[in-house]
Structure formats: C-alpha cells, structure tokens
Design an enzyme around this catalytic site. Structure first.
Site, PDB file in Angstrom:
ATOM      1  N   GLU A 236       1.260   5.856   7.805  1.00  0.00           N
ATOM      2  CA  GLU A 236       0.926   5.822   6.378  1.00  0.00           C
ATOM      3  C   GLU A 236       1.129   7.197   5.740  1.00  0.00           C
ATOM      4  O   GLU A 236       0.206   8.023   5.713  1.00  0.00           O
ATOM      5  CB  GLU A 236      -0.527   5.365   6.154  1.00  0.00           C
ATOM      6  CG  GLU A 236      -0.768   3.897   6.397  1.00  0.00           C
ATOM      7  CD  GLU A 236      -2.191   3.479   6.020  1.00  0.00           C
ATOM      8  OE1 GLU A 236      -3.047   4.364   5.815  1.00  0.00           O
ATOM      9  OE2 GLU A 236      -2.444   2.264   5.944  1.00  0.00           O
TER      10      GLU A 236
ATOM     11  N   GLU B 131      -0.154  -3.370   9.286  1.00  0.00           N
ATOM     12  CA  GLU B 131      -1.605  -3.178   9.209  1.00  0.00           C
ATOM     13  C   GLU B 131      -2.138  -3.886   7.975  1.00  0.00           C
ATOM     14  O   GLU B 131      -1.591  -3.728   6.888  1.00  0.00           O
ATOM     15  CB  GLU B 131      -1.924  -1.680   9.153  1.00  0.00           C
ATOM     16  CG  GLU B 131      -3.411  -1.343   9.180  1.00  0.00           C
ATOM     17  CD  GLU B 131      -3.643   0.167   9.137  1.00  0.00           C
ATOM     18  OE1 GLU B 131      -2.961   0.884   9.920  1.00  0.00           O
ATOM     19  OE2 GLU B 131      -4.461   0.631   8.335  1.00  0.00           O
TER      20      GLU B 131
END
Length: 445
Positions: free
Chosen positions: A284, A371
């Site tokens: 991320e 995710e």
C-alpha cells in the site's frame, strides 16, 4: 440480465430460448426462489437465486434444491452452504442470511460450467414457484474428483482485464491474507495442516503471505526470520496445491528499493518456475506520485523478477493505500501478466471507489483485491461490520472477475481478525470464526 422464475422445466427452458415473459401464479408455499442469469460467456454463466418470504411471519431458515442437466456443473457458489450429489445441488442459508421477515428477500449466486439451467427446483420442500414439489428423483451419481486449485487451473495469466487458467477459462481466486507476519499472535499462516483445512473446508484457493518490511522485527531488521516465514508459506502452498501471494507489506517501499529488488530477484530464481506463485512487490503506497515514485519502483522490481520468472503474475500496488487504480491506468507499467492492486474496507469505501475500479477496467487494467475487510479502514477497531456494502463489493468483484484475499488470519478483537481466542494453529476453526469471518468464508465457498 435474463430473469427466470423456476416453475417447471418447460417454463424455464422456454424462457431461456425465447426470452418471453412468464406470469407466475400466487405461490402456495411460504417461500419462492427466482433464478437469474446475471452474466453469460457462451460455455458458462453466472447465476443468482433470490429467495423471498411470501408469508406474514418471519422464517428462520431456507433450503433451495435443484438439478442441472448433463454437461453442466457448478464450480463456485457464494452466500449459501452448498452440497452436491451428482447433478443434484442443495443450497442452505448461512448464518447471516437465514432469517427473513415478511416479504423480505436474500440471494445467493454461483458459477456454472455449461449452458444448462436449473430443473426440479424446490425451496423448503415446495416448488420454487409455489405449489407442489416435483416428483422426479434426483440423480445419485457421485461428483467427479476435481483436484487441488493448482491442479485444476495450473499456470495463470492475465487475459484482457481478468485472469485465465491453463485452459483459457476465466478464473477468480478467493482466499485470505496472513496478518503482518512480524505481528501475528501465532504461526497460523505457516501451518500446513491449517492451510489444507482451509482448502478443504473453506474452498481457499490462494493465501497471501503479508511479510512486514519496515516496522521493528520485520524484514529490514530481521531478514532471515521474515524470509523463513515466507518460504515456509510458499512450500506449504506447493504441497497443498494452492496459490500463494508473496507480499512486500510496506507503505514506503521506494525507500528500500534495492532490498526489494534483491529479495524478489532471489525468490524468483528459486520459486519462479512454480505455477503457484504470485508476486506483490508493494502492498500500500501512501499518497505519493504514481509516475515519479511508485511506477519507477515497480519497473525496477518487475525487471528483477522477469530476469528469472517470465510468466508468473505480478500485482502492482497503487497510490493512496492501493486505491487510485485509475491513476495507474493513465500510465501503466510496461510488461506482461501484470495486475494492479485495489484495497477496500466496506464501512469506509463504497461506490466511489468501485467507480475508480470501473474506470481502470475500462482503460484495460486487470485488478486484484489483495486485501479487503467488511469493516472500517483501520481493520475494524470498533468491531463493526458493514455487510451490505461488503456484499456490493463481492458482487462487483464477481461480475468483473476480480480475485481477492481477505484480511486477516489471526486472533484479536478487530472485525477483520478471522479467528477467536483458543483457535488451534492447525485448523479446525468451524467454532472459532470471529468478526467478518462467517461472511468471508461464505463467499469463498
């Protein structure tokens, strides 16, 4: 969308062939079930069954049964418990969708190989369209053995904006992510027995090894431990016949590019020949430039991977905690078998983030949700789950062939901790599901 009410075999077949409207009589049973074809790709289709309570009182459970003609079979389903006997299929409610108030409805879905549609449908023992149940006995031929996910699908590749398997068929992988490996409370993700149990009981097809990089105790400070954890998960995945995502779980990976290049280059040389492995070089990224920061990092790591592994899929993180896939779509990385990461948490992210995904897909990107959680973006510190919005995401991913791994395989109070205290490391977690886990598991099956 093609919508059918399952009343008789003749009615269903005629409606599919001619597209005519079908007027249904007022049902005599407490519930009805309506079948729809929501997506069709010639040699298969995505089906949906909507169960409606037609009484003035609440019902607390439902069971839908039907047969499929020879040559058609169901290989995936969601939002219901499925059992199969030959070509006879039974779907029962899961924990969260069994209770229906007066006039309320719920739906479950499935993917079918073949073109045949349901026959002899019953809901709670009565005809799906109301009235008496059919008298044709169900077939008793046992279902064929299908093998492990990797035996079924083999080497994966990007085909257009989705993923295809060794046979050229579209495939949507569904599974779970580990906790940050440096912070997991017990080695759940590293246990082979647990992985096999998830494969056989949850229909897990892929596990993500979220190797923490930057915090104390993670890869940069203890590389030998972190690498050993990841390699254990890879080797277990090979033994269990499932896919494994090797995730460089970082937020500022560009600051450690040389370490990432060395890590992925080494693993690609030793594991890149396996069809099981999927690479994820950047979990991320923060709110930094795609063009000037993230894309050059990806180009360097992908180059190191491709020097030893020419074909396994690489999933590329995108700006703003892997949300700005539309920004990446404006200047994609050059290469083959590249996908892009989209992350969501359903209490925080809704239609506006799906619109970013739609824009990326229209631009030609293949997405992978490595995710997600049915919680707030903090992982659910308040314990709240937002299942209706999570269901909208599940439906969107299914419709677009987007594979996913849900966050996270560990014990704790967060909504996204899949396990409750006392869960054994070796699996057998039927009575240890926590938070959004029942929803996650229902959508893996």
């Amino acid at each position: 969308m093609r919508t059918l009410r399952l009343v008789t075999t003749l009615a269903v077949t005629g409606l599919l062939a001619g597209g005519a409207a079908l007027a249904a009589a007022t049902p005599a049973s407490a519930a009805t079930a309506v079948f729809s074809v929501t997506n069709n790709w010639g040699n298969g289709y995505q089906g949906q069954v909507t169960v409606t309570n037609n009484t003035s009182a609440q019902i607390t459970s439902w069971r839908v049964e039907f047969d499929l003609p020879a040559g058609t079979s169901i290989n995936q389903s969601w939002n219901a418990e499925q059992t199969t006997s030959g070509s006879h299929y039974t779907f029962t409610n899961v924990v969260w969708n069994g209770t229906l108030g007066a006039g309320a409805s719920t739906s479950f879905g499935f993917l079918a190989n073949g073109t045949g549609t349901p026959l002899n449908c019953t809901v709670n023992g009565a005809s799906c369209g109301g009235g008496t149940p059919p008298t044709t006995p169900p077939p008793t031929t046992p279902p064929p053995t299908t093998g492990t996910p990797v035996e079924r699908h083999g080497q994966l590749r990007v085909c257009g904006t989705t993923m295809c398997d060794k046979n050229g068929a579209r495939v949507q992988l569904r599974g779970i992510s580990s906790m940050w490996l440096n912070w997991e409370t017990a080695p759940y993700a590293e246990n082979l027995s647990a992985l096999r149990w998830m494969r056989d009981n949850w229909n897990l097809q892929v596990i993500r090894a979220a190797m923490g990089v930057e915090p104390a105790g993670a890869y940069l400070s203890d590389p030998n431990k972190a690498r050993a954890q990841v390699e254990t998960i890879i080797n277990n995945a090979v033994t269990a016949g499932v896919y494994v995502i090797v995730d460089w779980h970082a937020h500022e990976a560009q600051n450690n590019q040389s370490q990432a290049v060395a890590f992925f280059g080494d693993l690609a040389r030793r594991y890149g020949h396996l069809p099981n492995v999927i690479w994820e070089p950047y979990n991320e990224p923060l709110q930094v430039s795609w063009t000037n920061v993230i894309k050059p990092y990806h180009q360097a790591v992908v180059s190191a991977i491709r020097a030893a592994d020419p074909d396994n899929i690489v999933v590329l993180g995108t700006p703003t905690w892997s949300q700005d896939v539309d920004v990446a779509a404006a200047s994609p990385v050059t290469g083959t078998n590249l996908m892009y990461t989209l992350h969501f948490y359903s209490c925080t992210h809704g239609a506006s983030l799906r619109a970013k995904g739609d824009a990326a897909i229209r631009a030609g990107l293949a997405l992978f949700v490595t995710e997600w959680g049915a919680s707030n973006a903090d992982g659910g510190l308040d314990g709240r789950a937002c299942l209706p919005e999570a269901q909208s995401w599940i439906d969107w991913m299914k419709a677009n062939g987007v594979s996913w791994t849900a966050w996270k395989l560990d014990v704790g109070t967060d909504t996204t901790n899949l396990l409750s205290p006392g869960a054994p490391v070796t699996g057998g977690w039927t009575n240890y599901l926590h938070g959004h886990a029942p929803f996650v598991v229902a959508n893996m099956r």
